[in-house]
Design a protein around this motif. Structure first.
Motif, mmCIF file in Angstrom:
data_model
loop_
_atom_site.group_PDB
_atom_site.id
_atom_site.type_symbol
_atom_site.label_atom_id
_atom_site.label_comp_id
_atom_site.label_asym_id
_atom_site.label_seq_id
_atom_site.Cartn_x
_atom_site.Cartn_y
_atom_site.Cartn_z
ATOM 1 N N HIS A 152 -17.127 -27.617 -22.645
ATOM 2 C CA HIS A 152 -18.522 -27.167 -22.666
ATOM 3 C C HIS A 152 -18.626 -26.035 -23.687
ATOM 4 C CE1 HIS A 152 -19.565 -29.586 -19.133
ATOM 5 N NE2 HIS A 152 -18.395 -29.225 -18.647
ATOM 6 N N TRP A 153 -18.980 -26.400 -24.908
ATOM 7 C CA TRP A 153 -18.930 -25.462 -26.025
ATOM 8 C C TRP A 153 -19.829 -24.252 -25.833
ATOM 9 C CZ3 TRP A 153 -15.106 -26.428 -29.359
ATOM 10 C CH2 TRP A 153 -14.595 -27.729 -29.402
ATOM 11 N N SER A 154 -20.972 -24.435 -25.195
ATOM 12 C CA SER A 154 -21.926 -23.331 -25.053
ATOM 13 C C SER A 154 -21.521 -22.343 -23.964
ATOM 14 C CB SER A 154 -23.324 -23.884 -24.721
ATOM 15 O OG SER A 154 -23.805 -24.678 -25.778
ATOM 16 N N ASN A 155 -20.703 -22.797 -23.016
ATOM 17 C CA ASN A 155 -20.371 -21.961 -21.865
ATOM 18 C C ASN A 155 -18.935 -21.454 -21.863
ATOM 19 O OD1 ASN A 155 -22.958 -22.462 -20.797
ATOM 20 N ND2 ASN A 155 -22.262 -24.343 -19.830
ATOM 21 N N THR B 276 -15.532 -19.761 -23.881
ATOM 22 C CA THR B 276 -15.049 -19.013 -25.037
ATOM 23 C C THR B 276 -13.985 -19.831 -25.769
ATOM 24 O OG1 THR B 276 -13.248 -17.929 -23.837
ATOM 25 C CG2 THR B 276 -15.428 -16.849 -23.783
ATOM 26 N N THR C 1 -23.085 -23.002 -31.299
ATOM 27 C CA THR C 1 -22.014 -23.532 -30.457
ATOM 28 C C THR C 1 -21.912 -25.054 -30.579
ATOM 29 O OG1 THR C 1 -23.518 -23.633 -28.575
ATOM 30 C CG2 THR C 1 -22.162 -21.666 -28.782
ATOM 31 N N ALA D 103 -17.215 -21.996 -30.563
ATOM 32 C CA ALA D 103 -17.312 -21.886 -29.104
ATOM 33 C C ALA D 103 -18.376 -20.849 -28.755
ATOM 34 C CB ALA D 103 -15.962 -21.493 -28.528
ATOM 35 N N LYS D 104 -18.444 -20.457 -27.499
ATOM 36 C CA LYS D 104 -19.444 -19.502 -27.024
ATOM 37 C C LYS D 104 -19.376 -18.181 -27.768
ATOM 38 C CE LYS D 104 -20.624 -16.942 -22.809
ATOM 39 N NZ LYS D 104 -20.267 -16.743 -21.373
ATOM 40 N N ASP D 105 -18.138 -17.761 -28.118
ATOM 41 C CA ASP D 105 -17.983 -16.436 -28.711
ATOM 42 C C ASP D 105 -17.522 -16.439 -30.156
ATOM 43 O OD1 ASP D 105 -15.496 -17.472 -28.006
ATOM 44 O OD2 ASP D 105 -14.634 -15.502 -27.592
#
Length: 298
Positions: free
Chosen positions: A202-205, A207, A251, A266-268
């Motif tokens: 889950h790329w948005s959620n 790291t 993301t 990723a998220k970060d």
């Protein structure tokens, strides 16, 4: 001593060999299926084998009782034993647990240790009680989990640790010299079984570190690899690396190509992905030859 051996997988085979090489009598072997490696090994040695769908069924309990086992050894066996099985062998039931206790009770401890970012892993042998991985610890060992270690790497480390641990445990029980370390029931954690769907990225959620941990945690024997979707097709992820340089963006976006692979956001921050495969293919490839920059993983 009569040992009833319950096993599966590489750990089950390796430790069965160790027990036999030390001259112990294995009266029967219980596995997961007729085709399992442990059952096949035992059959070649003319050891009676069983693979019950329900190990605690009265019929199988009665059949096992006829062997008059002194001890049970559980090595990679995935069914949970209940009464009266637990109290059947007078010398107890040994379980080889692939995680440190009490922190990693329950299922898939090797995978969960990596997913949670542990840098020091553990494995132990416990005397089974009626709880889930709550019995007294009689052997334990620790090992380093490096930044890029996979579950397969940890399996290999444990394959070196478990056989001598098991022999020491059996010898200690025989001589009455084992040291039992009781677990505090109020400490530690219980981890549930993982399913293939849990390997989705889950790329948005997540790291970059969490995605890297998931990818390497699901690389090993029979583990469902981390996956994501690209242009409607399912891709499995087999290798990644944390990057020193900071790369930011949308993301899931394939941001850049590098010689070793592609950078996905990723998220970060960005993560270097260096080995993927289409789900229907067994060929691992460098994703720079398959994926386009500016496109997104779903």
């Amino acid at each position: 001593m009569n040992i009833a051996y319950f096993g599966n997988g590489p750990r089950g085979v390796r430790c069965l060999n160790e027990v036999l090489e030390h001259g112990y009598r294995v009266c029967t072997v219980v596995g997961h299926s007729v085709n399992s490696d442990v059952v096949q090994k035992a059959a070649c040695l003319r050891i009676p084998t069983y693979f019950p769908q329900k190990v605690n069924s009265p019929g199988f309990v009665a059949r096992l009782q006829r062997f008059a086992p002194d001890m049970f050894v559980l090595s990679g066996y995935n069914q949970i034993l209940h009464q009266p099985l637990i109290h059947m062998p007078p010398l107890g039931v040994l379980n080889l647990h692939g995680g440190k206790l009490p922190e990693y009770r329950g299922a898939a401890p090797i995978n969960w240790q990596i997913i949670k970012g542990e840098t020091l892993g553990g494995c132990c042998i416990i005397l089974v009680d009626e709880g889930i991985d709550t019995g007294d610890i009689i052997e334990q060992a620790s090992y380093e989990i490096a930044e890029d270690d996979t579950a397969g790497d940890i399996v290999a480390k444990q394959l070196d640790l478990f056989p001598p641990m098991l022999i020491r445990a059996i010898q200690g029980i025989e001589s009455g010299s084992i040291t039992r370390v009781k677990q505090d029931p109020d400490r530690g954690a219980y981890f549930i079984r993982r399913y293939p769907k849990d390997s989705r990225i889950h790329w948005s959620n997540m790291t970059a570190q969490e995605i890297h941990n998931l990818i390497r945690a699901m690389q090993g024997p029979s583990y469902p690899p981390a996956f994501s979707f690209y242009k409607g097709e399912k891709y499995s992820f087999h290798k990644s690396r944390m990057m020193r340089e900071d790369i930011f963006g949308t993301t899931g976006r394939i941001a850049l190509k590098r010689k070793e692979g592609v950078v996905v956001i990723a998220k970060d921050r960005g993560l270097l992905v260096s080995r993927v495969s289409l789900v229907e293919s067994n060929d691992f490839v460098n994703p720079r030859y398959l994926l386009e920059t500016g496109e997104d993983f779903e």
